[in-house]
Scaffold this motif. Structure first.
Motif, PDB file in Angstrom:
ATOM      1  N   ILE A 187     -66.071  -8.903  20.553  1.00 14.75           N
ATOM      2  CA  ILE A 187     -63.913  -9.028  20.495  1.00 14.75           C
ATOM      3  C   ILE A 187     -63.649  -8.244  19.282  1.00 14.75           C
ATOM      4  O   ILE A 187     -63.148  -7.476  19.371  1.00 14.75           O
ATOM      5  CB  ILE A 187     -64.000 -10.288  20.564  1.00 14.75           C
ATOM      6  N   GLU A 195     -56.491  -5.394  26.539  1.00 14.61           N
ATOM      7  CA  GLU A 195     -55.379  -5.778  26.266  1.00 14.61           C
ATOM      8  C   GLU A 195     -55.232  -7.240  25.975  1.00 14.61           C
ATOM      9  O   GLU A 195     -53.748  -7.730  25.417  1.00 14.61           O
ATOM     10  CB  GLU A 195     -54.345  -5.564  28.221  1.00 14.61           C
ATOM     11  N   THR A 196     -55.826  -8.361  26.061  1.00 19.32           N
ATOM     12  CA  THR A 196     -55.892  -9.695  26.259  1.00 19.32           C
ATOM     13  C   THR A 196     -57.473  -9.781  25.805  1.00 19.32           C
ATOM     14  O   THR A 196     -58.900  -9.751  25.953  1.00 19.32           O
ATOM     15  CB  THR A 196     -55.182 -10.775  26.451  1.00 19.32           C
ATOM     16  N   VAL A 197     -57.841 -10.298  23.995  1.00 21.02           N
ATOM     17  CA  VAL A 197     -59.010 -11.452  24.199  1.00 21.02           C
ATOM     18  C   VAL A 197     -58.410 -12.635  23.840  1.00 21.02           C
ATOM     19  O   VAL A 197     -59.492 -13.144  23.822  1.00 21.02           O
ATOM     20  CB  VAL A 197     -58.783 -11.011  22.433  1.00 21.02           C
ATOM     21  N   TYR A 198     -57.756 -13.283  24.627  1.00 17.19           N
ATOM     22  CA  TYR A 198     -57.738 -14.708  24.464  1.00 17.19           C
ATOM     23  C   TYR A 198     -58.777 -14.884  25.778  1.00 17.19           C
ATOM     24  O   TYR A 198     -59.018 -16.453  26.037  1.00 17.19           O
ATOM     25  CB  TYR A 198     -56.433 -14.912  25.443  1.00 17.19           C
ATOM     26  N   TYR A 199     -58.809 -14.435  26.721  1.00 15.91           N
ATOM     27  CA  TYR A 199     -59.666 -15.154  27.781  1.00 15.91           C
ATOM     28  C   TYR A 199     -60.605 -13.268  28.185  1.00 15.91           C
ATOM     29  O   TYR A 199     -60.436 -12.713  27.670  1.00 15.91           O
ATOM     30  CB  TYR A 199     -58.882 -15.368  29.216  1.00 15.91           C
ATOM     31  N   SER A 214     -62.504 -18.691  27.297  1.00 20.55           N
ATOM     32  CA  SER A 214     -61.491 -18.678  26.482  1.00 20.55           C
ATOM     33  C   SER A 214     -61.509 -18.519  24.908  1.00 20.55           C
ATOM     34  O   SER A 214     -62.724 -19.113  24.021  1.00 20.55           O
ATOM     35  CB  SER A 214     -59.984 -19.548  26.581  1.00 20.55           C
ATOM     36  N   LEU A 215     -60.489 -17.565  23.746  1.00 20.94           N
ATOM     37  CA  LEU A 215     -61.170 -17.392  23.223  1.00 20.94           C
ATOM     38  C   LEU A 215     -60.457 -18.464  21.926  1.00 20.94           C
ATOM     39  O   LEU A 215     -61.295 -19.218  21.058  1.00 20.94           O
ATOM     40  CB  LEU A 215     -59.958 -16.107  22.713  1.00 20.94           C
ATOM     41  N   ARG A 216     -59.734 -19.406  22.284  1.00 19.43           N
ATOM     42  CA  ARG A 216     -60.363 -21.064  21.996  1.00 19.43           C
ATOM     43  C   ARG A 216     -61.213 -21.642  21.768  1.00 19.43           C
ATOM     44  O   ARG A 216     -61.626 -22.078  20.731  1.00 19.43           O
ATOM     45  CB  ARG A 216     -58.758 -21.508  22.860  1.00 19.43           C
ATOM     46  N   LEU A 257     -53.281 -17.276  31.868  1.00 15.12           N
ATOM     47  CA  LEU A 257     -52.345 -16.188  30.455  1.00 15.12           C
ATOM     48  C   LEU A 257     -53.387 -14.915  31.545  1.00 15.12           C
ATOM     49  O   LEU A 257     -52.643 -13.634  30.753  1.00 15.12           O
ATOM     50  CB  LEU A 257     -53.150 -16.292  29.274  1.00 15.12           C
TER      51      LEU A 257
END
Lengths: 480, 480
Positions: A187, A195-199, A214-216, A257
């Motif tokens: 990552i 565009e997103t790294v959260y998913y 998820s990144l979480r 998201l």
């Protein structure tokens, strides 16, 4: 007007927060700050103070810079745009409306265009290319780097309004056998280009989507756990040809998201992010609202469209309505014998059909909205229509009583007053049944229910309304 | 109908993807799967097969379970809900509509209620409490844990429809002097108790918001860098009393995933997340659309509202419109002398005012929409009105020609036909000016421009339309 130097001070303190510059100054809203940036930018450019203009824009958000540039006279737009740093220029460009984007493209030298277009995110680029003449597109496409060209050509291959067209191919994919530490490393190396790294999307060797994480979850997991152990296998996805409104509804439903997009073979090809969803909803809502007002929407901005095009789009519906309304004329024409005898009857025609139209417009509005947002009632047409019929009856009686009094007071004829009152009740019931039933009928035959909205119901009720009125009046007048 | 066992097989394979169970089965859409879950859940509950029902729900998304429960008969809802695991129960509960939430609360034993309400996120809880009777709320509030009670009471203290009411106090805050490694540790420990970890908010010792940093930036930074070094200092925030629609527009504008909310002293008190924004837009759009259809919206679901309440809300606008329309009646009444002589005139009244109303409805629709989404045209009323007047003139001429032919064909009187045609042009111009100007007027005097929509424009045009028509007709008929 408040003095400019003080305000410039407020703004240039660098924070976008609404805050006190010092205790004597009033709090300034973000909107006022935006207005200020706009007016100061114009002033500085007119003075030729490019350094000042550059400094002014440094702490401003890209979306706000874009708005300020849009408001400048055309000759100044390219100058202002050239003041931006390269990275910022791309973000600002993506935020500009398509008219300004096009006129800037024409102003720029070849290399400038390439720098911008090459670095735009593929979904924004696809949107830009949609608007440009085909010749310019193919020239630009030819000059992009191979990877970028493939990404854009991929998106352009899908039909407008589908998930394929609005998705971005810039996502992070992982393999099941990676561990958390390795995944985080990956990552880190990809974060700049995506565009997103959260998913993060988990795919097998054939790029089939097998899971999501998820990144979480990744950040809270143990470094040595594998992705396969902690990922969610129940993935909600859409396919490339799914309608964009359905994509938006799905993201809204599950509070995601981003949403993965797969092709016919269930291979992951892109993602749609939540920020696009909001814009899609706005676009689709505008289309619905325009339809409900009897305006054909071309997907572009009404106020930026040529006046003749606007007239052509509007006249189509007006003609349909006009033709329907000739029915009203014909009905009244056929009753001229009675009208000659009791000319007072004609004064109540607009009131009756107007009120009927309004009752019908209310019913069609609530039903169309419930169909458009897919409320559970949308599956029970009979229940809805029956309920609206009752509502129409209640409303008809309430209004009928008032109208009888008004009609008697105006004309002094009890027979006419009663005919008007009874007609109003009948028209109210008819209008609410038509207003609630017709959107369902339209949906059933595959049209957009929003087409059966206020202007159409109003016009349909006109024809039936005068018919009912004369039938009731003839019946009563020949008996009293 | 397709056999149930096979379909159950498809669903229970555990993936929410639309996929082939085997090559002979058709691809099933997610919507069809939801329908299936619904029907199977009901069947299993009716058979008393609770283990089967429980197994059925395991792989299903909470939003879909909520929908399935909403569709069950009331007596079965609580039973189905009790099949869920504790964690899942809370998520499902948050997704239920407020009617079902309330009826479940009444069904549950004290401890069950507490378990759910205690664990709901504070903003969802505030929304639930909004709907419950005050007595139940104060009892429930009293039984929450101290921290939860404070969070909810805080939210309930703000006015409905403001950022304060929709924000969640569950965010991660960091101090500037932490390094990246320490910050990630803190996120790990807090991730379970917070709504989002993707944006982290940097505050000073007095809880003033000084910066913002995304998890993406944090993950890609060096472990020894401090938050103060890498955070963004240009923070866009809203205050607790900002209108929820403005909050939503700001998030949309900047493509944020969440927006910090600060109090009067610029202290961070909560965040609004992007998933709420979508729901806010939908709620506000429904309100706008209802207003545009002349239906007063009470913020609740139209179809779940008592029919008498519905009638009361609708009759208010209908009465206003009816009173306006008595003006039309009065105008016609005053012209009865001419009507007696030329009864043919009356047949064209509905056509003229109907077409005028439709032209006006089109203009008001596009103008209201541009005001509601804050398009740049919204700042240039004169330009918009002038443009609409031109559009009205073009449309009037196009339709006028057709109407003259139709009128001559129907009545054989050239004088009447010309009077009708000229009136139509005048009415079209008038209608588009009124339709575009009145929303601006309404905004200027502080009303919602959406109130000046199709039904109102139509009715206003009725009165003026008949007036123009008779004036034109009298002028022409006395001269030809």
């Amino acid at each position: 007007m408040i003095g400019l130097p003080a305000l410039q001070g407020v703004y240039l303190r660098g924070s976008g927060l609404t805050e006190n510059a010092d205790s004597r100054l009033q709090v300034i809203s973000r909107k006022e700050l935006r207005e200020l940036v706009r007016s100061q930018l114009l002033m500085l450019l007119e003075q030729g103070n490019l350094q000042g203009a550059k400094a002014l824009l440094v702490p401003v958000q890209p979306a706000d810079i874009a708005e300020a540039i849009e408001e400048l006279p055309e000759a100044k737009q390219a100058i202002a745009f050239r003041l931006l740093s390269k990275d910022e220029a791309i973000e600002v460009y993506e935020n500009l409306n398509s008219n300004v984007q096009q006129s800037l493209i024409e102003e720029f030298k070849r290399q400038e265009v390439l720098d911008i277009v090459d670095k735009m995110s593929p979904d924004d680029r696809a949107r830009l290319f949609d608007e440009l003449p085909a010749k310019v597109v193919s020239r630009l496409l030819g000059q992009l780097s191979l990877i970028e060209r493939q990404a854009t050509a991929l998106l352009l291959g899908y039909e407008a309004g589908t998930a394929g067209r609005i998705m971005t191919p810039e996502y992070v994919s992982l393999k099941e056998n990676l561990n958390v530490f390795q995944a985080l490393e990956r990552i880190r190396s990809l974060a700049r280009f995506t565009e997103t790294v959260y998913y993060l999307y988990v795919v097998d060797i054939a790029r089939h989507l097998t899971g999501i994480i998820s990144l979480r979850d990744l950040v809270t997991a143990q470094p040595e756990q594998t992705i396969g152990e902690i990922m969610t296998r129940d993935v909600v996805s859409v396919s490339t040809d799914t309608d964009q409104e359905e994509v938006a509804r799905t993201i809204q439903r599950y509070d995601f998201l981003a949403m993965p997009v797969v092709d016919r073979e269930e291979r992951l090809v892109g993602i749609v992010t939540v920020d696009d969803v909001i814009d899609i909803f706005e676009e689709e809502t505008t289309e619905d609202i325009y339809r409900m007002g009897g305006v054909q929407s071309g997907g572009d901005d009404y106020f930026q469209t040529n006046l003749l095009t606007v007239a052509r789009r509007r006249v189509v519906w007006l003609l349909v309505l006009l033709l329907t309304n000739t029915g009203t004329t014909a009905v009244i024409h056929s009753q001229e014998d009675m009208l000659k005898k009791v000319v007072a009857l004609s004064s109540f025609i607009p009131l009756l059909i107007g009120t009927g139209g309004n009752v019908g417009a209310q019913s069609s509005t609530v039903v169309i909205r419930s169909l458009n947002v897919d409320q559970p009632q949308a599956n029970h047409p009979l229940w809805v229509i029956q309920r609206e019929a009752f509502a129409g009856a209640i409303l008809g009686v309430m209004l009928g009583v008032i109208v009888v009094i008004w009609a008697y007071f105006l004309q002094g004829s009890l027979a006419v007053a009663i005919a008007v009152g009874i007609s109003l009740i009948a028209i109210s019931i008819l209008a609410s049944v038509a207003g609630s039933a017709l959107p369902f009928v339209f949906r059933a035959i595959g049209f957009d229910p929003a087409l059966m909205s206020a202007p159409f119901i109003t016009t349909a009720v006109d024809v039936l309304g005068v018919f009912i009125y004369f039938a009731v009046a003839r019946f009563i007048l020949t008996r009293i």
